[in-house]
Write a protein that holds these residues in place. Structure first.
Motif, PDB file in Angstrom:
ATOM      1  N   THR A  49       0.864  -1.167   0.000  1.00 12.80           N
ATOM      2  CA  THR A  49       0.000   0.000   0.000  1.00 12.80           C
ATOM      3  C   THR A  49       0.900   1.216   0.000  1.00 12.80           C
ATOM      4  O   THR A  49       1.851   1.295   0.773  1.00 12.80           O
ATOM      5  N   ARG A  50       0.618   2.152  -0.887  1.00 14.29           N
ATOM      6  CA  ARG A  50       1.476   3.315  -1.069  1.00 14.29           C
ATOM      7  C   ARG A  50       0.697   4.582  -0.773  1.00 14.29           C
ATOM      8  O   ARG A  50      -0.421   4.758  -1.224  1.00 14.29           O
ATOM      9  N   THR A  51       1.286   5.466  -0.002  1.00 18.08           N
ATOM     10  CA  THR A  51       0.756   6.807   0.192  1.00 18.08           C
ATOM     11  C   THR A  51       1.878   7.783  -0.117  1.00 18.08           C
ATOM     12  O   THR A  51       3.006   7.384  -0.427  1.00 18.08           O
ATOM     13  N   SER A  52       1.591   9.060  -0.026  1.00 12.44           N
ATOM     14  CA  SER A  52       2.628  10.059  -0.275  1.00 12.44           C
ATOM     15  C   SER A  52       3.698  10.050   0.812  1.00 12.44           C
ATOM     16  O   SER A  52       4.798  10.554   0.622  1.00 12.44           O
ATOM     17  N   ARG A  53       3.385   9.440   1.960  1.00 11.15           N
ATOM     18  CA  ARG A  53       4.307   9.465   3.090  1.00 11.15           C
ATOM     19  C   ARG A  53       5.008   8.147   3.359  1.00 11.15           C
ATOM     20  O   ARG A  53       6.123   8.123   3.860  1.00 11.15           O
TER      21      ARG A  53
END
Length: 277
Positions: A49-53
């Motif tokens: 899972t990828r987020t900006s952080r």
């Protein structure tokens, strides 16, 4: 799946950062991202899972990480053993953390060397803050310390279990205590902090250290306090004390190896280790 895809995935899964993983692999980030996306598409699951952080592993990603490490280890080990067989030179590679298990390691090597049919054993010493290279095939067997070294996916035999102590200068305000608790040392500004596998340090107070030599030098200089296994009492120099930490997790030394190994020499070494510990 290709081994290249698995290597790329393991790098990202361990670093939890595409940029650092790309740097570790020596490639640009865009092809790394494309490879992971293609792998997810082929498997039909989300691995990360990828987020900006941040980047996190999914349950499927955790499973693939364990499987991929075992696969890559088997490939590297197969290459090395094939070369050994061609050279008619069977041998074992034993990995251990530099500065730890010294007495057990020396006794193990001496006793094993005296066994009928013993093969040469090469010792691979690793930095204290790194994973021992069992799962990448560079070692056949290793001395590990639970709970600090991961043993998931490995076969293990327990050698011994010990308590932990806080090592500090004798002039430290806590040095005269009969015993301590983790809460007494966890908030100290001079508490030693070890890096994560990707090289970054957790947030919080404490001195950043990377190996045992650096750690003990900082303690001798009055700059650090560390919670370590009790057998480190043998390393104490003048001016240092060790105070029992009663609620610290016990440290268990184990001998570990990949479950796919079928080496008779490895089985003999494990048998000797359980007898000399």
């Amino acid at each position: 799946m290709e081994t290249r895809e698995l290597r790329y995935f393991v790098a990202v899964a361990e670093a939890l950062h595409f940029g650092r993983a790309a740097e570790r692999l020596g490639i640009a980030q865009p092809p790394l991202s494309r490879t992971i996306a293609q792998l997810e598409h082929r498997l039909g699951v989300e691995l990360l899972t990828r987020t900006s952080r941040k980047v996190l592993l999914t349950a499927a990603g955790e499973t693939l990480l364990a499987e991929a490490r075992a696969i890559l280890a088997a490939v590297v080990a197969a290459e090395r053993r094939t070369r050994d067989a061609a050279a008619d030179r069977p041998s074992l590679v034993l990995a251990a953390k530099a500065g730890s298990s010294g007495e057990v390691l020396a006794k193990l090597l001496d006793v094993y060397a005296a066994q009928p049919g013993a093969v040469p054993v090469d010792v691979l010493l690793c930095e204290s803050n790194t994973h021992v290279p069992l799962l990448d095939g560079r070692a056949d067997v290793a001395l590990l310390h639970e709970p600090y070294d991961p043993t998931t996916g490995l076969d293990v035999e327990v050698l011994h279990t010990e308590d932990q102590v806080a090592v500090m200068p004798s002039a430290h305000p806590l040095a005269g205590a009969a015993q301590l608790r983790m809460a007494d040392v966890s908030g100290l500004a001079e508490r030693a902090r070890w890096p994560r596998p990707d090289g970054t340090y957790p947030d919080g107070p404490g001195i950043e250290v990377r190996n045992l030599t650096q750690l003990f030098q900082m303690i001798e200089l009055g700059r650090a306090v560390a919670v370590v296994p009790e057998d480190f009492r043998t390393r104490l120099t003048e001016g240092l004390v060790a105070v029992p930490v009663v609620d610290a997790p016990k440290v268990t030394t184990v001998i570990a190896w990949p479950p796919h190994s079928r080496s008779r020499a490895l089985a003999d070494l494990v048998r000797v280790a359980t007898g000399v510990s």
